[in-house]
Motif scaffolding. Structure first.
Motif, PDB file in Angstrom:
ATOM      1  N   UNK A   1      18.216  45.316  52.453  1.00 40.88           N
ATOM      2  CA  UNK A   1      17.191  44.422  51.931  1.00 40.88           C
ATOM      3  C   UNK A   1      17.800  43.503  50.877  1.00 40.88           C
ATOM      4  N   UNK A   2      17.634  42.217  51.070  1.00 38.57           N
ATOM      5  CA  UNK A   2      18.120  41.237  50.092  1.00 38.57           C
ATOM      6  C   UNK A   2      16.944  40.808  49.233  1.00 38.57           C
ATOM      7  N   UNK A   3      17.076  41.009  47.923  1.00 37.70           N
ATOM      8  CA  UNK A   3      15.973  40.792  46.981  1.00 37.70           C
ATOM      9  C   UNK A   3      16.306  39.618  46.064  1.00 37.70           C
ATOM     10  N   UNK A   4      15.387  38.659  46.005  1.00 36.05           N
ATOM     11  CA  UNK A   4      15.563  37.495  45.137  1.00 36.05           C
ATOM     12  C   UNK A   4      15.125  37.858  43.720  1.00 36.05           C
ATOM     13  N   UNK A   5      16.048  37.844  42.790  1.00 39.15           N
ATOM     14  CA  UNK A   5      15.744  38.209  41.403  1.00 39.15           C
ATOM     15  C   UNK A   5      14.687  37.283  40.804  1.00 39.15           C
ATOM     16  N   UNK A   6      14.652  36.045  41.260  1.00 38.55           N
ATOM     17  CA  UNK A   6      13.684  35.084  40.715  1.00 38.55           C
ATOM     18  C   UNK A   6      12.238  35.513  40.977  1.00 38.55           C
TER      19      UNK A   6
ATOM     20  N   UNK B   1      10.965  38.147  40.289  1.00 40.87           N
ATOM     21  CA  UNK B   1      10.537  39.092  39.260  1.00 40.87           C
ATOM     22  C   UNK B   1      10.558  38.512  37.857  1.00 40.87           C
ATOM     23  N   UNK B   2      10.921  37.240  37.724  1.00 36.35           N
ATOM     24  CA  UNK B   2      10.944  36.648  36.393  1.00 36.35           C
ATOM     25  C   UNK B   2       9.529  36.379  35.890  1.00 36.35           C
ATOM     26  N   UNK B   3       9.352  36.504  34.592  1.00 36.52           N
ATOM     27  CA  UNK B   3       8.069  36.215  33.964  1.00 36.52           C
ATOM     28  C   UNK B   3       8.016  34.783  33.446  1.00 36.52           C
TER      29      UNK B   3
ATOM     30  N   UNK C   1      17.964  39.813  30.978  1.00 35.07           N
ATOM     31  CA  UNK C   1      17.668  41.188  31.371  1.00 35.07           C
ATOM     32  C   UNK C   1      16.305  41.400  32.032  1.00 35.07           C
ATOM     33  N   UNK C   2      15.295  40.655  31.619  1.00 36.38           N
ATOM     34  CA  UNK C   2      13.942  40.943  32.106  1.00 36.38           C
ATOM     35  C   UNK C   2      13.800  40.858  33.628  1.00 36.38           C
TER      36      UNK C   2
ATOM     37  N   UNK D   1      13.087  43.940  38.556  1.00 37.14           N
ATOM     38  CA  UNK D   1      13.412  44.090  39.974  1.00 37.14           C
ATOM     39  C   UNK D   1      13.886  45.514  40.272  1.00 37.14           C
ATOM     40  N   UNK D   2      14.763  46.038  39.430  1.00 34.00           N
ATOM     41  CA  UNK D   2      15.281  47.396  39.648  1.00 34.00           C
ATOM     42  C   UNK D   2      14.160  48.426  39.498  1.00 34.00           C
ATOM     43  N   UNK D   3      13.295  48.246  38.507  1.00 31.56           N
ATOM     44  CA  UNK D   3      12.166  49.165  38.333  1.00 31.56           C
ATOM     45  C   UNK D   3      11.279  49.191  39.572  1.00 31.56           C
ATOM     46  N   UNK D   4      11.066  48.033  40.164  1.00 30.28           N
ATOM     47  CA  UNK D   4      10.205  47.948  41.346  1.00 30.28           C
ATOM     48  C   UNK D   4      10.843  48.607  42.566  1.00 30.28           C
TER      49      UNK D   4
END
Length: 222
Positions: A33-38, A40-42, A63-64, A69-72
């Motif tokens: 699974x490829x996950x886009x970090x963007x 998860x940004x606030x 870091x946020x 993303x890792x928490x999810x």
């Protein structure tokens, strides 16, 4: 095995859907699974990087978005989390074998000047490098690691294809030949078409030793 890849540039990973890895995913042998970090940004502008405290060139990934993303992806903290970094342990065959013990890997791809140190302190289990050089980001190293590990997952490649590979017994692989038997004046070593399997095995072992001595003598010292 399940592998989640965190990146700012998910489009770079289209190659993982091709060839052996593509077939392995369709067959359910591995899950990538490829996950886009963007995602998860606030930040309303989808910002994921900022200038480093203390000054300096380039930007640092914040870091946020990474932490969220890792928490999810790993609420139960069961995944093995890897940051692809030139500061990490060099990826070698024994490291590849050790990673097979994990059912779930999370790979973090840094970019720009890297990630905020608090990401490493709070969320990462180990850092891995693919060599003593610096790339523009962790995407290519992540693909290398995925390919190296996935091919040893049961059913991805036939067991017979994994025997006598380079590094499998501390040596480089012997030379390989196929048809035609003669090409531009060069012929296949006669022993390989002799039908004598014992002599073929002996030739292959000698050639593996010869190649290793020439190309990677450091392996023989180990």
């Amino acid at each position: 095995m399940k592998i989640d890849i965190l990146t700012l540039f998910p489009e770079m990973f289209s190659a993982l859907g091709e060839s052996i890895l593509g077939r392995a995913q369709k067959a359910g042998k591995i899950e990538i699974n490829v996950v886009n970090i963007r995602d998860f940004t606030e930040d309303k502008h989808l910002k994921c990087d900022d200038y480093p405290f203390g000054g300096g060139a380039g930007m640092v990934m914040m870091p946020q978005p990474i932490g969220s993303a890792i928490d999810a992806l790993d609420k139960d903290r069961k995944a093995h989390r890897i940051y692809l970094s030139p500061k990490g342990e060099t990826l070698r065959q024994q490291k590849v074998f050790s990673l097979l013990a994990y059912e779930h890997l999370i790979l973090l791809c840094g970019h720009y000047e890297g990630v905020d140190q608090r990401v490493i302190d709070l969320f990462i289990d180990e850092e891995i490098s693919i060599g003593d050089y610096v790339l523009t980001g962790g995407e290519l190293p992540a693909m290398v690691l995925v390919d190296c590990v996935s091919r040893y997952v049961d059913g991805v490649i036939s067991t017979s294809s994994l025997v006598d590979e380079s590094f499998s017994d501390g040596l480089l692989e012997y030379p390989q030949y196929t048809r035609p038997q003669e090409y531009r004046g060069l012929i296949v070593p006669p022993v390989l078409v002799s039908g004598d399997h014992a002599k073929v095995d002996e030739w292959r072992r000698k050639e593996a030793l010869k190649l290793t001595k020439k190309m990677r003598p450091d392996l023989l010292k180990k």
